[in-house]
Design a protein around this motif. Structure first.
Motif, PDB file in Angstrom:
ATOM      1  N   ILE A 199    -123.884  21.365 -54.766  1.00 37.96           N
ATOM      2  CA  ILE A 199    -123.704  22.426 -55.772  1.00 37.96           C
ATOM      3  C   ILE A 199    -122.608  21.992 -56.741  1.00 37.96           C
ATOM      4  O   ILE A 199    -121.487  21.677 -56.320  1.00 37.96           O
ATOM      5  CB  ILE A 199    -123.323  23.763 -55.110  1.00 37.96           C
ATOM      6  N   ASN A 200    -122.919  21.973 -58.017  1.00 35.07           N
ATOM      7  CA  ASN A 200    -121.925  21.616 -59.035  1.00 35.07           C
ATOM      8  C   ASN A 200    -120.928  22.759 -59.247  1.00 35.07           C
ATOM      9  O   ASN A 200    -121.314  23.938 -59.306  1.00 35.07           O
ATOM     10  CB  ASN A 200    -122.615  21.302 -60.367  1.00 35.07           C
ATOM     11  N   VAL A 201    -119.667  22.396 -59.371  1.00 36.58           N
ATOM     12  CA  VAL A 201    -118.596  23.369 -59.591  1.00 36.58           C
ATOM     13  C   VAL A 201    -117.887  23.023 -60.891  1.00 36.58           C
ATOM     14  O   VAL A 201    -117.518  21.863 -61.119  1.00 36.58           O
ATOM     15  CB  VAL A 201    -117.592  23.367 -58.416  1.00 36.58           C
ATOM     16  N   SER A 202    -117.697  24.023 -61.767  1.00 35.30           N
ATOM     17  CA  SER A 202    -117.048  23.789 -63.057  1.00 35.30           C
ATOM     18  C   SER A 202    -115.539  23.979 -62.946  1.00 35.30           C
ATOM     19  O   SER A 202    -115.021  24.560 -61.992  1.00 35.30           O
ATOM     20  CB  SER A 202    -117.604  24.752 -64.110  1.00 35.30           C
ATOM     21  N   GLN A 203    -114.865  23.493 -63.962  1.00 32.56           N
ATOM     22  CA  GLN A 203    -113.410  23.637 -64.008  1.00 32.56           C
ATOM     23  C   GLN A 203    -113.023  25.109 -64.116  1.00 32.56           C
ATOM     24  O   GLN A 203    -112.009  25.535 -63.545  1.00 32.56           O
ATOM     25  CB  GLN A 203    -112.862  22.859 -65.207  1.00 32.56           C
ATOM     26  N   ALA A 204    -113.866  25.893 -64.829  1.00 33.30           N
ATOM     27  CA  ALA A 204    -113.573  27.320 -64.954  1.00 33.30           C
ATOM     28  C   ALA A 204    -113.642  28.015 -63.602  1.00 33.30           C
ATOM     29  O   ALA A 204    -112.843  28.914 -63.312  1.00 33.30           O
ATOM     30  CB  ALA A 204    -114.547  27.970 -65.938  1.00 33.30           C
ATOM     31  N   GLN A 205    -114.587  27.621 -62.752  1.00 41.66           N
ATOM     32  CA  GLN A 205    -114.670  28.214 -61.414  1.00 41.66           C
ATOM     33  C   GLN A 205    -113.437  27.899 -60.586  1.00 41.66           C
ATOM     34  O   GLN A 205    -112.911  28.765 -59.875  1.00 41.66           O
ATOM     35  CB  GLN A 205    -115.907  27.689 -60.680  1.00 41.66           C
TER      36      GLN A 205
END
Length: 738
Positions: free
Chosen positions: A573-579
């Motif tokens: 699952i890709n995780v963004s910097q905002a998350q």
């Protein structure tokens, strides 16, 4: 003190005397109507030298009903009519009474009927209906009886005129209050008070009104806010410049005593709830009677409320249209100016000037110093752009609207020289976005939006630069806004969905896991590429919500795959910097895993190499926390972020994913891929990392990767991203094929 209160000054210069001036000398006007000349002479002799209530009698003569009509219409201040009943006709006198009462509506004038023929006495109904004051035969009207009848009639006339004046005055006060409620702004309201007050006193409106302009502070001097006649040129000037010492002293006394006075000068005081008041000096060239004074007191009380309302309105307008710190127009006022088009658009330009790094200056030196910087910048811009309108649109953004030749990109040099702030020389730089208004017919909001687009482009290109808005720039911005609006609606309407791309062993093709990928299908069926909507989501603040949706949906899909017998697969699952910046990120991951009921060891979170390099101090504790749950971590796009080995050594990751750009070069040059895989192997031996190749599309690429020692790959050679049904079918086919 004069400086502590508001001042109003009205000076009637060379006003003509009112008909009521000098009541002690003005005669009571008496109309004698009779067709007998001897009666006229006898009446003059009987009344010669007599006075009523201290005022002489003045006779007006009419010898017929027609002459009497003309006389009544010509003399507005008749007090009494001595009227013969029988003249041209038997009822000529009564017809005149009807005309006076019904047609002319002269209710105050008193009427005494006289007749030489007692048999012609009017009916009682006539006396009552036409308000006849007395009825006498001519033989009864001796000097004493005539004087007695006239005295009674004059007293009645005076009382009725007093009632009429009071009623007229109250009506004028009410009308003034109604009319003045429509006037906004102190100057307009005060000018209206001049007109209404002059009408009430029946004098010409050639006066002057002054009021203290210190509404924002007690130290401000008193200023003229409305004037007329020879004082008109003094509007907005300090009261001290009037050079009228007598008037100024009288006003000071009125303000100190907080009440109206009428001798030796007429001074009116308008009291206000906040303790401040307004004072008016009126130079009226006639004596004031009791009725005048009563009406003026009512007028002052009514107008005081009006002044309070105007002050309140002015404060509301000030808050709505004026920046409280810089005392210049704000965003609302600028938009109003753009929409009102009070300037020539063909030769005008709107510029937004953004002070660079102002928030850092505020944080470092404090808000007080930052406010002083803004004040100095506003002063510099105001001095350097004298023909333009300056407004403050944001904490550190100014708007300038004016002639194109003045509002130009080159005028950024205004801020090149240091400004003086609290005794220090401070250099500021600014970035500018400009919109020429020639041929622009759209609303101010649209123009301002385009100026923000140009400003943003200037910031992207280089801080301290200036960029003019262009049509292409506007189209790109509108397209981004359209996509962003559609993105919000799509998320709310659940038009976002996941697809899954399998990851396989490069040696035997066995499925190792899947990567969850977010997709957006628009209402027309068109798919929007992730590289277009993901940046928009990050910029708009939607990425946190989208990331949570992906995380929970992927875990639920993993649970369904395990229920279908695929119990060895790992869900990436890709995780963004905002998350990662969300304060509850770790808890969100834990809840998603717990709610789906899947083992944490089968969940893998992917972060990019650039994220790890930029925010290692922030990211490492978070990744340590998810590692403690049993969740594994992968570094995506490895080889493109130019991170140092020390970053990777301190990063709690178990997998490196080689970027597809290096895989595409394998067919003609494998040097970079070989170096990256070798680096990954060295890190793998020391840190326990595994390597996955992205974007494997050909068999030759797979074989080359195997030879280089890469264990896992994903790409179109094995499978494109699949929805749930297609993924289950693909997995079944692979299992049966094995």
């Amino acid at each position: 003190m004069v400086d502590d209160d508001d001042l109003i000054l009205i000076d009637e210069d060379d006003a003509p005397a009112s008909p009521d001036a000098g009541d002690a000398m003005q005669a009571w006007r008496v109309l004698v109507v009779d067709d007998d000349h001897d009666v006229h002479r006898a009446t003059e002799l009987a009344l010669r030298g007599l006075s009523v209530e201290g005022r002489p009698l003045s006779l007006v003569h009419a010898y017929s009903a027609a002459e009497a009509r003309a006389a009544v219409e010509a003399v507005p201040d008749l007090a009494v009519i001595l009227l013969d009943v029988v003249m041209e006709t038997e009822d000529a006198g009564l017809q005149l009474v009807r005309h006076v009462r019904q047609d002319l509506q002269r209710e105050a004038v008193r009427i005494i009927l006289r007749t030489g023929q007692p048999g012609y006495a009017p009916e009682l109904d006539t006396i009552r209906d036409y308000d006849i004051n007395d009825y006498k035969t001519k033989s009864e009207l001796t000097r004493v009886r005539l004087f007695t009848s006239l005295t009674t009639a004059v007293r009645s006339y005076r009382q009725m005129r007093a009632h009429e004046e009071i009623r007229r005055g109250f009506e004028m006060v009410i009308q003034a209050s109604t009319a003045l409620t429509k006037m906004h702004g102190m100057q307009m309201f005060a000018q209206g008070v001049v007109s209404q007050l002059c009408a009430l006193l029946n004098v010409e409106p050639t006066g002057l009104i002054c009021a203290q302009d210190g509404l924002h502070g007690e130290d401000e001097p008193a200023r003229v806010i409305a004037a007329a006649g020879r004082f008109s040129h003094l509007i907005h000037r300090p009261l001290a410049e009037l050079e009228l010492p007598t008037v100024q002293e009288a006003l000071a006394n009125c303000l100190a005593q907080r009440r109206s006075s009428f001798e030796p000068h007429m001074l009116l005081y308008f009291s206000m709830e906040n303790g401040r008041g307004l004072a008016a000096y009126v130079d009226v060239r006639r004596a004031l009677n009791d009725i005048d004074r009563q009406l003026l007191q009512v007028f002052c009380a009514s107008m005081a409320v009006g002044f309070e309302n105007v002050l309140l309105y002015d404060r509301l307008v000030d808050q709505a249209y004026v920046d409280p710190l810089l005392r210049i127009p704000n965003l609302n006022r600028l938009l109003e100016m753009l929409d009102a088009r009070l300037f020539e658009r063909a030769d005008s330009t709107l510029a937004l000037i953004d002070i660079d790094d102002f928030s850092a200056l505020n944080d470092t030196l404090g808000h007080e110093f930052g406010d002083a910087v803004l004040q100095a910048v506003a002063h510099r811009l105001g001095q350097g752009l004298p023909r333009s309108h300056l407004a403050r649109l944001g904490p550190d953004i100014f708007g300038v609207l004016g002639p194109t030749e003045e509002v130009a990109a080159g005028h950024l040099q205004l801020l090149h020289d240091a400004i003086q702030v609290h005794g220090q020389h401070v250099r500021v730089s600014a970035t500018m976005g400009l919109v020429p208004l020639a041929d622009r017919i759209d609303a101010g909001v649209a123009v301002l939006k385009d100026a923000h687009v140009a400003l943003k482009q200037a910031k992207v290109r280089q801080r301290g630069s200036a960029v003019y808005f262009s049509a292409t720039m506007g189209q790109d911005a509108r397209e981004r806004m359209r996509l962003l609006s559609g993105l919000r609606q799509a998320f709310d309407a659940q038009h976002m969905f996941l697809v899954y791309q399998p990851k396989v062993s490069l040696h035997d093709g066995r499925p190792q896991g899947v990567e969850a990928l977010l997709r957006w299908r628009m209402s027309d069926g068109q798919l929007v590429p992730p590289d277009r909507f993901i940046p928009l989501a990050e910029q708009s603040g939607l990425m946190g919500a989208l990331g949570t949706f992906v995380l929970r949906s992927a875990c639920q899909q993993l649970a369904r795959l395990r229920a279908a017998g695929e119990r060895e697969l790992v869900m990436a699952i890709n995780v963004s910097q905002a998350q990662l910046r969300e304060p509850d990120f770790v808890a969100t991951v834990q809840h998603a895993i717990d709610d789906a009921g899947v083992p944490a060891s089968h969940v893998e979170l992917e972060i990019t190499e650039s994220m790890a390099a930029d925010d290692l101090a922030v990211i490492r504790p978070l990744l340590d926390a998810v590692r403690a749950m049993g969740v594994s971590v992968a570094v995506d796009d490895f080889g493109t972020g130019f991170s140092s080995l020390s970053v990777l050594r301190h990063l709690p990751a178990q997998r490196l994913k080689i970027d597809r750009c290096f895989i595409n070069e394998l067919d003609y040059d494998d040097s970079i891929a070989r170096m990256v895989i070798s680096l990954g192997h060295s890190l793998g031996h020391s840190l326990g990392m595994h390597i996955t190749a992205e974007g494997v599309e050909t068999e030759s690429q797979r074989q080359a990767l195997c030879e280089l020692g890469c264990e896992e790959g994903q790409g179109w050679l094995f499978a494109r991203p699949l929805d749930e049904a297609a993924l289950l079918a693909w997995l079944t086919e692979r299992r049966l094929g094995a």
